[in-house]
Enzyme design. Structure first.
Site, PDB file in Angstrom:
ATOM      1  N   SER A  69      -9.596   2.563   1.969  1.00 56.22           N
ATOM      2  CA  SER A  69      -8.572   3.288   1.244  1.00 56.22           C
ATOM      3  C   SER A  69      -7.583   2.362   0.527  1.00 56.22           C
ATOM      4  CB  SER A  69      -7.816   4.214   2.212  1.00 56.22           C
ATOM      5  OG  SER A  69      -7.137   3.449   3.203  1.00 56.22           O
ATOM      6  N   LYS A 118       0.840  -1.201   0.000  1.00 56.98           N
ATOM      7  CA  LYS A 118       0.000   0.000   0.000  1.00 56.98           C
ATOM      8  C   LYS A 118       0.877   1.253   0.000  1.00 56.98           C
ATOM      9  CE  LYS A 118      -3.957   2.085   2.384  1.00 56.98           C
ATOM     10  NZ  LYS A 118      -4.955   1.911   3.457  1.00 56.98           N
ATOM     11  N   SER A 127     -10.797  -0.226   5.866  1.00 53.09           N
ATOM     12  CA  SER A 127     -10.034  -0.011   4.634  1.00 53.09           C
ATOM     13  C   SER A 127      -9.430  -1.263   4.028  1.00 53.09           C
ATOM     14  CB  SER A 127      -8.929   1.024   4.872  1.00 53.09           C
ATOM     15  OG  SER A 127      -9.481   2.297   5.086  1.00 53.09           O
TER      16      SER A 127
END
Length: 379
Positions: free
Chosen positions: A115, A58, A139
């Site tokens: 996210s 990420k 997320s």
């Protein structure tokens, strides 16, 4: 690879070919390190548990984070970083690569969630089998649900953090993957205390997902002010009609968590928090934790839809879209929760969330294994 029929270079090259094909459509890559990935693949030790497995990290995850260093030590090959929400985004359920919003491989007009947006899109498209993410309000679970893959948020402290345990403890590192087995193995490999986070939970061994015995579950279609779409509710309820799952009607004395979560988020961000607001947030955490303890005295797990709706449009990024109403309460209480695909609704994936007592990811995964549904490839 271990049999010698394929090499790590072959597998990583396929992942890079997948990036070349899919990223112009889905926009899931933040940065790409093709040369570095191929170089690592040429020298990887095939005796390692994740030898040659291509992964995405990420975006904005520190390179020295235990989740990264331990993945690499296990033989995984990072090929780059995946998109996440814009820092100034009104809503976090979108990804952004600097010029384009991340799309959902099931429908290019839809968001892949957030996210950890790029992680879910890349896994769902078959580019990588695993990608890292972080979960402070859903997320990992929300994008997994939107894209029809698996997302696991472990118990608070399960995965060590580069900056140690946060004040509020909302954010948990973890994985999005193609299967429960993959995310469980990866979580086990990166678990345990680290010099950067000596207060992390002890190493977590990989649980057995198969086995006999019945599981008692409670089902809730809503935990707050937002009601689930009846069609989503029907798909998730239908997934529970399987052998070894017994659904019980159990009350849950649950307080709304929106104000508490916002206060704790500000605390984690180092912002000024009114003492009265913090005291109220702690009361909500304590009340809901006790309510879950009472619930788990009579059932093994709690099942909900992961999101009240299927994936929304990617172009709704200026709207304050709340899809984490069923997720963020378990960041406040720190319980483990996993999202798995349980069907399609109008061609879009529907996810079910399984929540278990503290430290019992094995229960969440075992129940999830019985209700998950294999979906066709998107597109």
């Amino acid at each position: 690879m271990r049999s010698g029929r394929r090499t790590a270079v072959d597998v990583v090259s396929e992942a890079l070919d997948g990036v070349a094909h899919w990223d112009p459509l889905l926009h899931f890559i933040d940065t790409l390190d093709a040369d570095g990935a191929l170089q690592r693949a040429r020298s990887v030790d095939l005796g390692l548990p994740l030898a040659g497995v291509p992964v995405l990290i990420k975006a904005r995850t520190p390179a020295g984070s235990p989740i990264v260093t331990r993945l690499i030590a296990a033989g995984a090959i990072p090929i780059g970083t995946s998109t996440r929400a814009r820092p100034d985004a009104v809503s976090q359920t979108f990804g952004w690569n600097g010029s384009e919003y991340t799309r959902n491989p099931w429908d290019l007009s839809r968001s892949s969630g957030g996210s950890s947006a790029g992680a879910a899109a890349a896994v769902a498209a078959g580019v990588v089998p695993l990608a890292t993410g972080g979960d402070s309000a859903g997320s990992l679970r929300i994008p997994a649900s939107f894209c029809g893959v698996v997302g696991l948020k472990g118990t608070a402290g399960r995965v060590p953090r580069a900056d140690g345990r946060s004040l509020a403890g909302l954010t948990i590192g973890g994985f999005i993957g193609t299967s429960l087995e993959d995310v469980a193995l990866a979580t086990s490999l990166v678990s345990g205390p680290d010099r950067l986070d000596p207060g992390a939970l002890p190493h977590w061994p990989v649980p057995a997902l198969a086995g006999s015995g019945a599981w008692r579950v409670a089902y809730r279609s809503s935990l707050g002010l937002i009601e689930s779409d009846p069609a989503v509710d029907a798909v998730v309820r239908g997934s529970l009609a399987v052998p070894d799952i017994g659904v019980q009607e159990v009350d849950l004395d649950w307080l709304p968590v929106d104000s508490a979560w916002l206060t704790l988020r500000d605390l984690d961000a180092g912002l000024a928090v009114e003492p009265s607001a913090l005291q109220a947030a702690v009361r909500v955490r304590s009340h809901n934790s006790t309510a879950l303890a009472d619930l788990f005295s009579s059932v093994d797990a709690l099942v909900t839809p992961t999101t009240p709706r299927v994936a929304h449009g990617y172009d709704q990024h200026e709207q304050n879209i709340v899809v984490g109403d069923l997720c963020w309460g378990f960041n406040i209480t720190g319980h483990p929760a996993v999202s798995v695909p349980v069907g399609l609704l109008d061609g879009l994936p529907v996810g079910a969330q399984v929540v278990a007592p503290h430290g019992r990811e094995d229960i969440a995964l075992a129940v999830a294994a019985r209700i998950t549904r294999s979906l066709p490839l998107p597109g």
